[in-house]
Design a protein around this motif. Sequence first.
Motif, PDB file in Angstrom:
ATOM      1  N   ASN A 135       0.813  -1.222   0.000  1.00  3.51           N
ATOM      2  CA  ASN A 135       0.000   0.000   0.000  1.00  3.51           C
ATOM      3  C   ASN A 135       0.841   1.265   0.000  1.00  3.51           C
ATOM      4  N   GLY A 136       2.101   1.182  -0.442  1.00  5.12           N
ATOM      5  CA  GLY A 136       2.946   2.364  -0.494  1.00  5.12           C
ATOM      6  C   GLY A 136       3.608   2.502  -1.847  1.00  5.12           C
ATOM      7  N   ILE A 137       4.201   3.667  -2.101  1.00  7.95           N
ATOM      8  CA  ILE A 137       4.909   3.934  -3.346  1.00  7.95           C
ATOM      9  C   ILE A 137       6.403   3.934  -3.056  1.00  7.95           C
ATOM     10  N   TYR A 138       7.200   3.373  -3.970  1.00  5.03           N
ATOM     11  CA  TYR A 138       8.633   3.318  -3.725  1.00  5.03           C
ATOM     12  C   TYR A 138       9.420   3.543  -5.005  1.00  5.03           C
ATOM     13  N   PHE A 139      10.662   3.982  -4.848  1.00  6.80           N
ATOM     14  CA  PHE A 139      11.664   4.020  -5.898  1.00  6.80           C
ATOM     15  C   PHE A 139      12.743   3.010  -5.538  1.00  6.80           C
ATOM     16  N   VAL A 140      13.461   2.533  -6.544  1.00  2.01           N
ATOM     17  CA  VAL A 140      14.684   1.776  -6.291  1.00  2.01           C
ATOM     18  C   VAL A 140      15.837   2.627  -6.789  1.00  2.01           C
ATOM     19  N   VAL A 141      16.814   2.884  -5.932  1.00  2.00           N
ATOM     20  CA  VAL A 141      17.892   3.825  -6.260  1.00  2.00           C
ATOM     21  C   VAL A 141      19.239   3.163  -6.072  1.00  2.00           C
ATOM     22  N   ASP A 185      17.846   9.351   6.858  1.00  2.49           N
ATOM     23  CA  ASP A 185      17.150  10.067   7.920  1.00  2.49           C
ATOM     24  C   ASP A 185      15.675  10.255   7.608  1.00  2.49           C
ATOM     25  N   THR A 186      15.356  10.342   6.315  1.00  2.00           N
ATOM     26  CA  THR A 186      13.999  10.709   5.907  1.00  2.00           C
ATOM     27  C   THR A 186      13.139   9.519   5.525  1.00  2.00           C
ATOM     28  N   TYR A 187      13.759   8.498   4.904  1.00  2.00           N
ATOM     29  CA  TYR A 187      12.973   7.438   4.292  1.00  2.00           C
ATOM     30  C   TYR A 187      13.274   6.070   4.900  1.00  2.00           C
ATOM     31  N   SER A 188      12.286   5.183   4.767  1.00  2.00           N
ATOM     32  CA  SER A 188      12.493   3.785   5.104  1.00  2.00           C
ATOM     33  C   SER A 188      13.060   3.094   3.880  1.00  2.00           C
ATOM     34  N   THR A 189      14.150   2.341   4.051  1.00  2.00           N
ATOM     35  CA  THR A 189      14.810   1.715   2.914  1.00  2.00           C
ATOM     36  C   THR A 189      14.906   0.214   3.114  1.00  2.00           C
ATOM     37  N   ALA A 190      15.077  -0.508   1.991  1.00  2.00           N
ATOM     38  CA  ALA A 190      15.264  -1.953   2.010  1.00  2.00           C
ATOM     39  C   ALA A 190      16.208  -2.327   0.898  1.00  2.00           C
ATOM     40  N   GLY A 191      16.771  -3.524   0.943  1.00  2.00           N
ATOM     41  CA  GLY A 191      17.752  -3.965  -0.039  1.00  2.00           C
ATOM     42  C   GLY A 191      18.995  -4.387   0.703  1.00  2.00           C
ATOM     43  N   PRO A 192      20.138  -4.533   0.055  1.00  2.00           N
ATOM     44  CA  PRO A 192      20.343  -4.383  -1.388  1.00  2.00           C
ATOM     45  C   PRO A 192      19.924  -5.627  -2.164  1.00  2.00           C
ATOM     46  N   ARG A 216      15.605  -0.042  -2.002  1.00  2.00           N
ATOM     47  CA  ARG A 216      14.210   0.334  -2.217  1.00  2.00           C
ATOM     48  C   ARG A 216      13.876   1.422  -1.216  1.00  2.00           C
ATOM     49  N   VAL A 217      13.346   2.543  -1.706  1.00  2.00           N
ATOM     50  CA  VAL A 217      13.051   3.695  -0.855  1.00  2.00           C
ATOM     51  C   VAL A 217      11.551   3.902  -0.811  1.00  2.00           C
ATOM     52  N   ASP A 218      10.941   3.728   0.364  1.00  2.00           N
ATOM     53  CA  ASP A 218       9.512   3.981   0.541  1.00  2.00           C
ATOM     54  C   ASP A 218       9.285   5.476   0.705  1.00  2.00           C
ATOM     55  N   LEU A 219       8.446   6.031  -0.161  1.00  2.00           N
ATOM     56  CA  LEU A 219       8.310   7.489  -0.235  1.00  2.00           C
ATOM     57  C   LEU A 219       7.362   8.059   0.811  1.00  2.00           C
ATOM     58  N   ASN A 220       7.570   9.348   1.110  1.00  2.00           N
ATOM     59  CA  ASN A 220       6.673  10.126   1.958  1.00  2.00           C
ATOM     60  C   ASN A 220       6.045  11.216   1.112  1.00  2.00           C
ATOM     61  N   ALA A 221       4.731  11.378   1.240  1.00  2.00           N
ATOM     62  CA  ALA A 221       4.053  12.417   0.465  1.00  2.00           C
ATOM     63  C   ALA A 221       4.580  13.804   0.802  1.00  2.00           C
ATOM     64  N   GLU A 222       5.005  14.008   2.064  1.00  2.00           N
ATOM     65  CA  GLU A 222       5.428  15.338   2.506  1.00  2.00           C
ATOM     66  C   GLU A 222       6.777  15.747   1.926  1.00  2.00           C
TER      67      GLU A 222
END
Length: 455
Positions: free
Chosen positions: A16-22, A37-44, A53-59
């Motif tokens: 239920n979230g939007i993410y980028f892979v960077v 500091d800002t995002y929840s990440t997963a990987g590598p 994988r970076v789970d995005l914040n709307a703000e």
Amino acid sequence: MNVGRIEAFVIGYRENGIYFVVDEDHLEKNQLQLLHDTYSTAGPYKSVPASRRVDLNAETINRDFDLLWNAHLKLLEKAAGTVKRTPYYKSHSSGVIDYLKNFLDEEVPEPSYIHDRLPFNEFEEAEKIAELKGMAHLNTILFGPPGTGKTYSVQRRAVGIIEALPEEISDREIAEKFRECRDEGRIEFVTFHPSFSYEEFVEGFRYTPEEDKPVLHKGVFRRSSDEAQKNPDKPYVLVIDEINRGNISRIFGELITLLEPDKRLGAENELSVRLPYSGEDFSVPGNLHVIGTMNTADRSIALLDVALRRRFEFEEMMPEVEVIREVLNGKEAETDVELVCRVFGILNARIAALLDRDRQIGHSYFLSATSPEKLHHVLYRRVFPLLQEYFYNDPEQLRKLLGEYRGDAEGGFVKGLSLEFGNGFPERDVRDHLWEFHDYGAAGIQAALQKTFVA
């Protein structure tokens, strides 16, 4: 899109979230610190060790879009050079390679496993992929609170499996086609209940007065399987309504394993069992679709048989206010449609807060509220009795939900009763135990809703 062994979606959806892979290697030290500091990440991922994988914040997305996007493009460039690609993603490889060639404007190496499988037949691969995709949806359960259109949706879903449907098709036409398919034996419908048994579902002996003895009868599941197996090129559908109300272990027995797509007749790991009554070998054909419905207010999905959870895909159906708005506006309702929609949303928010999200009120309850008289009927004959059941013997919570009646000018629906008990009755406060729903009548119902939920 998959590149190498990583998911390289430009934008993807997970949980239920939007993410980028960077690619973290592309980021400077201060940018990397900002990322963590800002995002929840997963990987590598193994193909690109610095991938995250970076789970995005709307703000923060607008502020950090350039940073994330450039790191994502760098990831694509690095992943494009990966030759060793896992066979799991072979269904995507052809399109991915073409996309990367156009995107990078340079040659991209073909995956090594393609060269290992000669001769390579694209049409044969496409057929296998389509077959696997179809089998992945053989077992589905639609679940959600009451009134969210599960039974309506399952009819449309079942008919859509049997034949391709035009985009614009009315509910009446769907119902007619559903009946036709049932008459032809292409669709079977059964409702589970606590006393439903294996003998009714698969096979068992049943006494018949004509022969004056027990005779072996096939259950609905066995009949559907046999029909699907007399016709392998045609899809068949078994609909199980209220699937969670039955004792799954008792009903399915040893056949629960045979439902898995790879255990079906003709599949890679095909299995069969010898039925206890008839002694015949039995397999579930690959062209039989099983669709169940489940009312989460009746029994929590957390209590559902683990064996069933493993073998079905679950599709949640929740209340949708837009359905009410569209239907009532389409019927040119005399009621204040926006008020009804607003009350519907607030009512469900309160239910979720006081109880849980599984016992919200479905949108189908309000689709007939086209006039004040019908709105009054929906509330007092359908919604309020259901809420009374939810909050059985707990009028205080019901007051929080529907408001306490203190006079027509103030709104509220839960009205305390003042009764004369006579001498000798123990003196105690019985206000919390004696109550009723105050009836505003059709003429005053919309004003009462406005005062109780909106004003």
